[in-house]
Enzyme design. Sequence first.
Site, PDB file in Angstrom:
ATOM      1  N   GLY A  22       2.764  -0.993  -8.574  1.00  0.00           N
ATOM      2  CA  GLY A  22       2.450  -2.736  -7.787  1.00  0.00           C
ATOM      3  C   GLY A  22       3.751  -3.047  -6.323  1.00  0.00           C
ATOM      4  O   GLY A  22       4.699  -4.061  -6.501  1.00  0.00           O
ATOM      5  N   SER A  23       4.356  -1.850  -5.847  1.00  0.00           N
ATOM      6  CA  SER A  23       4.741  -1.800  -5.239  1.00  0.00           C
ATOM      7  C   SER A  23       5.085  -2.358  -3.686  1.00  0.00           C
ATOM      8  O   SER A  23       5.361  -2.927  -3.830  1.00  0.00           O
ATOM      9  CB  SER A  23       5.714  -0.359  -4.364  1.00  0.00           C
ATOM     10  OG  SER A  23       5.233   0.355  -3.698  1.00  0.00           O
ATOM     11  N   ASN A  24       4.125  -2.731  -3.378  1.00  0.00           N
ATOM     12  CA  ASN A  24       2.906  -3.119  -2.270  1.00  0.00           C
ATOM     13  C   ASN A  24       3.169  -5.013  -2.560  1.00  0.00           C
ATOM     14  O   ASN A  24       3.778  -5.626  -1.681  1.00  0.00           O
ATOM     15  CB  ASN A  24       1.981  -2.847  -1.799  1.00  0.00           C
ATOM     16  CG  ASN A  24       2.186  -1.600  -0.952  1.00  0.00           C
ATOM     17  OD1 ASN A  24       2.717  -1.523   0.141  1.00  0.00           O
ATOM     18  ND2 ASN A  24       1.531  -0.315  -0.912  1.00  0.00           N
TER      19      ASN A  24
ATOM     20  N   LYS B 173     -10.611  -0.959  -7.912  1.00  0.00           N
ATOM     21  CA  LYS B 173     -11.713  -1.378  -8.605  1.00  0.00           C
ATOM     22  C   LYS B 173     -12.418  -2.211  -7.379  1.00  0.00           C
ATOM     23  O   LYS B 173     -12.429  -2.500  -6.414  1.00  0.00           O
ATOM     24  CB  LYS B 173     -12.002  -2.079 -10.092  1.00  0.00           C
ATOM     25  CG  LYS B 173     -11.334  -1.695 -10.691  1.00  0.00           C
ATOM     26  CD  LYS B 173     -12.452  -0.584 -11.621  1.00  0.00           C
ATOM     27  CE  LYS B 173     -11.927  -0.581 -12.551  1.00  0.00           C
ATOM     28  NZ  LYS B 173     -12.759   0.306 -13.748  1.00  0.00           N
TER      29      LYS B 173
ATOM     30  N   ASN C  45      -7.138  -5.442   2.508  1.00  0.00           N
ATOM     31  CA  ASN C  45      -7.470  -4.242   2.030  1.00  0.00           C
ATOM     32  C   ASN C  45      -5.999  -3.480   2.619  1.00  0.00           C
ATOM     33  O   ASN C  45      -5.804  -3.525   4.148  1.00  0.00           O
ATOM     34  CB  ASN C  45      -8.250  -3.300   1.004  1.00  0.00           C
ATOM     35  CG  ASN C  45      -8.218  -2.522   0.685  1.00  0.00           C
ATOM     36  OD1 ASN C  45      -7.357  -2.097  -0.917  1.00  0.00           O
ATOM     37  ND2 ASN C  45      -7.997  -1.391   1.050  1.00  0.00           N
TER      38      ASN C  45
ATOM     39  N   HIS D 103      -4.961   0.511   2.964  1.00  0.00           N
ATOM     40  CA  HIS D 103      -4.884   1.827   2.995  1.00  0.00           C
ATOM     41  C   HIS D 103      -3.874   2.849   3.583  1.00  0.00           C
ATOM     42  O   HIS D 103      -3.614   2.585   4.541  1.00  0.00           O
ATOM     43  CB  HIS D 103      -6.439   1.877   3.498  1.00  0.00           C
ATOM     44  CG  HIS D 103      -6.520   3.193   3.201  1.00  0.00           C
ATOM     45  ND1 HIS D 103      -7.560   3.644   1.868  1.00  0.00           N
ATOM     46  CD2 HIS D 103      -7.143   4.286   3.675  1.00  0.00           C
ATOM     47  CE1 HIS D 103      -7.897   5.372   1.594  1.00  0.00           C
ATOM     48  NE2 HIS D 103      -7.589   5.960   2.797  1.00  0.00           N
TER      49      HIS D 103
ATOM     50  N   ASP E 179     -13.040   0.701   2.025  1.00  0.00           N
ATOM     51  CA  ASP E 179     -12.922   1.204   3.456  1.00  0.00           C
ATOM     52  C   ASP E 179     -13.652   0.877   4.602  1.00  0.00           C
ATOM     53  O   ASP E 179     -12.805   1.689   5.297  1.00  0.00           O
ATOM     54  CB  ASP E 179     -12.255   2.667   2.859  1.00  0.00           C
ATOM     55  CG  ASP E 179     -11.036   2.846   2.444  1.00  0.00           C
ATOM     56  OD1 ASP E 179     -10.668   1.570   1.786  1.00  0.00           O
ATOM     57  OD2 ASP E 179     -11.168   4.110   1.046  1.00  0.00           O
TER      58      ASP E 179
ATOM     59  N   GLU F  69       3.972   1.430   4.917  1.00  0.00           N
ATOM     60  CA  GLU F  69       3.369   0.671   3.858  1.00  0.00           C
ATOM     61  C   GLU F  69       4.058  -0.744   3.693  1.00  0.00           C
ATOM     62  O   GLU F  69       3.721  -1.625   4.127  1.00  0.00           O
ATOM     63  CB  GLU F  69       2.338   0.728   2.522  1.00  0.00           C
ATOM     64  CG  GLU F  69       1.387   1.224   2.772  1.00  0.00           C
ATOM     65  CD  GLU F  69       0.821   2.403   1.917  1.00  0.00           C
ATOM     66  OE1 GLU F  69       0.183   1.450   0.878  1.00  0.00           O
ATOM     67  OE2 GLU F  69       0.667   3.249   0.981  1.00  0.00           O
TER      68      GLU F  69
HETATM   69  C1  GRF Z   1      -0.773   2.292  -1.467  1.00  0.00           C
HETATM   70  O1  GRF Z   1      -0.876   3.060  -1.263  1.00  0.00           O
HETATM   71  C2  GRF Z   1      -2.044   1.685  -1.532  1.00  0.00           C
HETATM   72  O2  GRF Z   1      -2.125   1.437  -0.611  1.00  0.00           O
HETATM   73  C3  GRF Z   1      -2.573   1.508  -2.058  1.00  0.00           C
HETATM   74  O3  GRF Z   1      -3.019   2.212  -3.381  1.00  0.00           O
HETATM   75  C4  GRF Z   1      -1.319   2.015  -3.294  1.00  0.00           C
HETATM   76  C5  GRF Z   1      -0.755   1.448  -4.435  1.00  0.00           C
HETATM   77  O4  GRF Z   1       1.041   1.422  -4.216  1.00  0.00           O
HETATM   78  N1  GRF Z   1      -3.917   1.012  -1.344  1.00  0.00           N
HETATM   79  P1  GRF Z   1       1.527   1.116  -5.124  1.00  0.00           P
HETATM   80  O5  GRF Z   1       1.493  -0.021  -6.143  1.00  0.00           O
HETATM   81  O6  GRF Z   1       1.650  -0.438  -4.072  1.00  0.00           O
HETATM   82  O7  GRF Z   1       3.166   1.361  -5.553  1.00  0.00           O
END
Ligand code: GRF
Length: 197
Positions: A11-13, A90, A106, A108, A149, A178
């Site tokens: 969940g870093s994003n 999922k 999403n 990616h 994707d 990201e």
């Molecule tokens: C990221 O690289 C995102 O692009 C991909 O899964 C990863 C998730 O990383 N879909 P985080 O859980 O946000 O750290």
Amino acid sequence: MKIAILASHGGSNMQAVLDAIANGRLDMESSIIISNNRKAAALGRAEAAGIPREVLNGTTHPEPEDLDRAILAALQASGTDLVLLAGYMKKLGPATLSGFDGRIINIHPSLLPEFGGHGMYGSRVHVAVLAAGQTRTGVTIHLVDGAYDEGRILAQTPVPVLQGDTVETLAARVLEREHQFLVETLILISKGEIPLS
Ligand code: GRF
């Protein structure tokens, strides 16, 4: 605009988005965090931020149709306008996809359509990029449809592959990008400068 975030692991994003909302850079509200994985660090981050969270998976809902309906219901009940898949491992079911058609995005870690599709997730993407001898990779944010994707690309940014990169160094560089790019793109979406439909 109320944003729901679905995440399976770190969940870093998701955290980057929550931070941008908290510091006022991103004019959105987080509605709910949903994970299929009750041990996801993303859930702890959501708890720390005081955001409603729910675990929905094959254990809570053994029938795929029930799970699909439960995810849709959680999104609707939380007043969600936009759904962000941020490391959600999922596939969404048909009810959720049609209920939020054109409102699911999403992120990616490659320049789609390259290095995407079934089985291309996590470090596998970066392994494939290095094996192909690419000098650049990147980040893609796209609309989600039924396939992996493949929805319409909303935004992309390149990231260089450097001499001597390992999977770890490349993954770290892409992930850092990201975090920035996701927030930059959501800001443009919130202002209508990247139209979803
Ligand atoms: C990221 O690289 C995102 O692009 C991909 O899964 C990863 C998730 O990383 N879909 P985080 O859980 O946000 O750290």
